[in-house]
Design a protein around this motif. Sequence first.
Motif, PDB file in Angstrom:
ATOM      1  N   ILE A 542       0.823  -1.216   0.000  1.00 50.33           N
ATOM      2  CA  ILE A 542       0.000   0.000   0.000  1.00 50.33           C
ATOM      3  C   ILE A 542       0.852   1.260   0.000  1.00 50.33           C
ATOM      4  O   ILE A 542       0.521   2.265  -0.644  1.00 50.33           O
ATOM      5  N   ASN A 543       1.974   1.226   0.703  1.00 51.89           N
ATOM      6  CA  ASN A 543       2.819   2.417   0.855  1.00 51.89           C
ATOM      7  C   ASN A 543       3.871   2.554  -0.240  1.00 51.89           C
ATOM      8  O   ASN A 543       4.764   3.409  -0.130  1.00 51.89           O
ATOM      9  N   ALA A 544       3.794   1.730  -1.272  1.00 52.32           N
ATOM     10  CA  ALA A 544       4.766   1.816  -2.364  1.00 52.32           C
ATOM     11  C   ALA A 544       4.628   3.144  -3.103  1.00 52.32           C
ATOM     12  O   ALA A 544       3.533   3.707  -3.218  1.00 52.32           O
ATOM     13  N   ASP A 545       5.753   3.660  -3.615  1.00 54.09           N
ATOM     14  CA  ASP A 545       5.723   4.907  -4.386  1.00 54.09           C
ATOM     15  C   ASP A 545       4.933   4.747  -5.684  1.00 54.09           C
ATOM     16  O   ASP A 545       4.304   5.682  -6.168  1.00 54.09           O
ATOM     17  N   LYS A 546       5.007   3.540  -6.236  1.00 51.87           N
ATOM     18  CA  LYS A 546       4.252   3.253  -7.458  1.00 51.87           C
ATOM     19  C   LYS A 546       3.893   1.780  -7.481  1.00 51.87           C
ATOM     20  O   LYS A 546       4.698   0.933  -7.089  1.00 51.87           O
ATOM     21  N   ILE A 547       2.698   1.496  -7.923  1.00 53.09           N
ATOM     22  CA  ILE A 547       2.249   0.118  -8.055  1.00 53.09           C
ATOM     23  C   ILE A 547       2.042  -0.167  -9.538  1.00 53.09           C
ATOM     24  O   ILE A 547       1.351   0.586 -10.239  1.00 53.09           O
ATOM     25  N   VAL A 548       2.652  -1.251 -10.001  1.00 50.36           N
ATOM     26  CA  VAL A 548       2.525  -1.673 -11.399  1.00 50.36           C
ATOM     27  C   VAL A 548       1.695  -2.950 -11.423  1.00 50.36           C
ATOM     28  O   VAL A 548       2.016  -3.927 -10.743  1.00 50.36           O
ATOM     29  N   VAL A 549       0.621  -2.919 -12.194  1.00 55.33           N
ATOM     30  CA  VAL A 549      -0.276  -4.080 -12.280  1.00 55.33           C
ATOM     31  C   VAL A 549      -0.018  -4.807 -13.594  1.00 55.33           C
ATOM     32  O   VAL A 549      -0.064  -4.192 -14.678  1.00 55.33           O
ATOM     33  N   MET A 550       0.272  -6.108 -13.495  1.00 49.52           N
ATOM     34  CA  MET A 550       0.556  -6.904 -14.691  1.00 49.52           C
ATOM     35  C   MET A 550      -0.504  -7.977 -14.903  1.00 49.52           C
ATOM     36  O   MET A 550      -1.067  -8.514 -13.945  1.00 49.52           O
ATOM     37  N   GLU A 557      -1.887  -1.420 -15.651  1.00 52.15           N
ATOM     38  CA  GLU A 557      -2.141  -0.216 -14.860  1.00 52.15           C
ATOM     39  C   GLU A 557      -0.882   0.197 -14.109  1.00 52.15           C
ATOM     40  O   GLU A 557      -0.055  -0.645 -13.755  1.00 52.15           O
ATOM     41  N   GLU A 558      -0.757   1.499 -13.854  1.00 48.36           N
ATOM     42  CA  GLU A 558       0.316   2.031 -13.024  1.00 48.36           C
ATOM     43  C   GLU A 558      -0.234   3.182 -12.188  1.00 48.36           C
ATOM     44  O   GLU A 558      -1.131   3.911 -12.625  1.00 48.36           O
ATOM     45  N   GLY A 559       0.339   3.363 -10.996  1.00 49.21           N
ATOM     46  CA  GLY A 559      -0.072   4.481 -10.153  1.00 49.21           C
ATOM     47  C   GLY A 559       0.144   4.166  -8.691  1.00 49.21           C
ATOM     48  O   GLY A 559       0.609   3.082  -8.329  1.00 49.21           O
ATOM     49  N   THR A 560      -0.208   5.111  -7.836  1.00 47.91           N
ATOM     50  CA  THR A 560      -0.139   4.854  -6.396  1.00 47.91           C
ATOM     51  C   THR A 560      -1.346   4.032  -5.975  1.00 47.91           C
ATOM     52  O   THR A 560      -2.298   3.836  -6.745  1.00 47.91           O
TER      53      THR A 560
END
Length: 587
Positions: A542-550, A557-560
């Motif tokens: 949850i606290n990641a600077d960016k989340i990449v969805v594969m 998708e990409e984003g916080t």
Amino acid sequence: MKAKAFDTRLFKRILQYTKPYRLLFYGVIASAVGLAIFSALRPYLLKSTVDDYIKTHDAHGLLLYISLMGFVLMLEVLSQFYFVLWANVLGQDIVKDIRMKLFRHLLSFKMRYFDMAPVGQLITRSVSDIESIARIFSQGLFMIFSDLLKMVAVLIFMFWMNWKLAWIATLAMPVLVYITRIFQRKMQVAFEEVRLQVANMNTFVQERVTGMKIVQLFNREDIEAEKFRDINHKHRHAWVKTILYNSIFFPIADIISSVTLGLVVWYGCSLILGGNLNTTFGDLFTYTMYIGMLFNPLRQIADKFNEMQLGMISANRVFEILDTEDQVQQNGSIEAPSFNGEILFRDVHFSYTGKEEVIKGIDLSVKAGQMVAIVGSTGAGKSTIINLLNRFYEIDSGEILIDGQNIVNYKLDSLRKQIAVVLQDVFLFADSIFHNITLHNPAISREEVISAAKKIGIHEFIQSLPDGYDYNVKERGAMLSSGQRQLIAFLRAYVSNPSILVLDEATSSVDTHTEEMIQHATETLTSGRTSIVIAHRLATVINADKIVVMDKGLIVEEGTHAELLGRSDGYYRNLYDSQFLSEEKAN
């Protein structure tokens, strides 16, 4: 390539490994020559003893010749001693070099090679097959060379003494040579089958021992025992063939030798009784010894040839691995510095088999010092990202850059030194905790390990174990829980002081207390360095600077966390809702 009994190309290749040991090699040859000469000389001295001294009752001459025979016998014994010693030492020196070369070669292979090659077969090649190569020198090549020299020396003495008796023995040799050749061909085929069945058995046993928990959990004992029965039967059948051929050949060889000896004695006696002055009782005494010395080596050559065939077949299998070109290309010339940690995947395509793509043209940017989480369903391609970043596999197209430089331009060892990975399935060696952390790196002291353990909060856990940091975790870390093994992996990564950290499912399948320790360790490790976190459990990222969805090899998708959760019909939102809904039902 099928191994041949006298594959000249293969044999020359094996002999190349004798170059560093030329002095020892020539010592073996010299001792074999001495052994042949002294072995053939001793019976000849017996002839002179019988004809010149025993027959004439010359006690002084008899004592002289007995002393001379004793001296020749001592030289023969010394030659035999050094021949056996040096031949075996040479064989062990050669296999030491080949084994080292093979192991280094295996270390350079891509992961793809180990994905396809059975572990049991690789173990067989690295241990028993290489040991068989030593027998080419200790039991095969030099023994055959020595036996041939003995036969040549014996024939020379036999024809010099009495050519009429020598021809009887010589005429029987082609028959035995022909039978020996047939025997060798049959044994070659039989030994190839033996080596194949040994490799199959090693593979089967290694896999079942490693997966014993699965075998017992699913009550597969009887089924696996039946499979092993079949493999064991094939192994036995292969060996029985070799036993059968030996059982046929050696009695035939003994019969030919005995018949020849009988003919020589009969013909020699007829010559003596007929008044032939060139034939004496000393000749008969000597020829009874020479016949054995002539035919026994020929009989033994077949036996030694079996050893040589085994060694040649084994060498062929070992060289097949040495000739395999599946190494990670190390053309990079740049020494990887302490990275800032900026990572860029640019239109990267990759497939494990060369057919179906696992990564389908992704573009991914990770800024220096950023913590990026990669999430997605099983098979989405998340873990493949790690394999490509570390160059365990080579990409099909596109490029991966770190700090603006293509990773193929970096020296491979320096690149991997700057990237630490903590896997879900942690591998520990059967060694102490301390050595599993440092991996025997002398540059990492015990004080540094203890200091690092305190920083990430696992020092007390390690100290609570018997012997503390010297506690032996046994094979694959069997004495520790999965969570404890992961904590050790965190410490291993931390003491290597990497520029980039990768955590692959590192917090899955652990209890609450261990997860808290891992979370603390994660915060310590990721602080101030670029981090890539791969996880199924979304609560951990949850606290990641960016989340990449594969999904299916693509970035969808990409984003916080907040940005992705705000997309009501987004992939991440659906994944998040379904995961937390299942956790609520479980509670």
